[in-house]
Write an enzyme that holds these catalytic residues in place. Sequence first.
Site, short mmCIF file in Angstrom:
data_model
loop_
_atom_site.label_atom_id
_atom_site.label_comp_id
_atom_site.label_asym_id
_atom_site.label_seq_id
_atom_site.Cartn_x
_atom_site.Cartn_y
_atom_site.Cartn_z
N GLN A 1 0.69 -1.27 0.00
CA GLN A 1 0.01 -0.03 -0.06
C GLN A 1 0.92 1.31 -0.05
OE1 GLN A 1 -2.37 -0.50 3.69
NE2 GLN A 1 -1.00 0.11 4.96
N SER B 1 -3.38 -3.29 -4.05
CA SER B 1 -2.43 -2.84 -2.90
C SER B 1 -2.67 -3.63 -1.47
CB SER B 1 -2.51 -1.28 -2.55
OG SER B 1 -2.60 -0.48 -3.57
N HIS B 2 -1.72 -3.89 -0.89
CA HIS B 2 -1.99 -4.73 0.17
C HIS B 2 -1.12 -4.33 1.34
CE1 HIS B 2 2.24 -6.71 -0.38
NE2 HIS B 2 1.72 -6.64 -1.89
N LEU B 3 -1.42 -4.97 2.44
CA LEU B 3 -0.50 -4.49 3.71
C LEU B 3 0.94 -4.93 3.64
CD1 LEU B 3 -3.07 -5.68 6.51
CD2 LEU B 3 -2.58 -3.21 5.82
#
Length: 121
Positions: free
Chosen positions: A29, A41-43
Amino acid sequence: MEIYRTQITKIGSEANNALQIGTMILFKQNLNTELEVYCFSHLPNTLKTLLKVGDILHLSDEQYPITAIGEVANQNLKELGHITLHFDGSLKASLPGNIHLRGKVPDQVAINTLLSIHRNS
């Protein structure tokens, strides 16, 4: 053994369209570039050990065996949270940052979808 786990936090306006051609682009992200519209998007998370062919990627309730890994895919995932997944079962990576998987392409991926990678023992 789980070697990577993250959660999708944002979906670019064109990201699910890329699934129609069997491609899923992941970035951690807060990418803040023009590429964001194409990305899931990802952690941020830690890659516990290098990925290898035969590991299993879990996306929601589906499992996808890894069939090929590009030469910089591990480094990109570790440092940038970035990989491009191809659901084509290829035994050779088409580009250095690509990971190829065997299995049915997801129709859509939603926010909060869990993605994990497990060592196939």
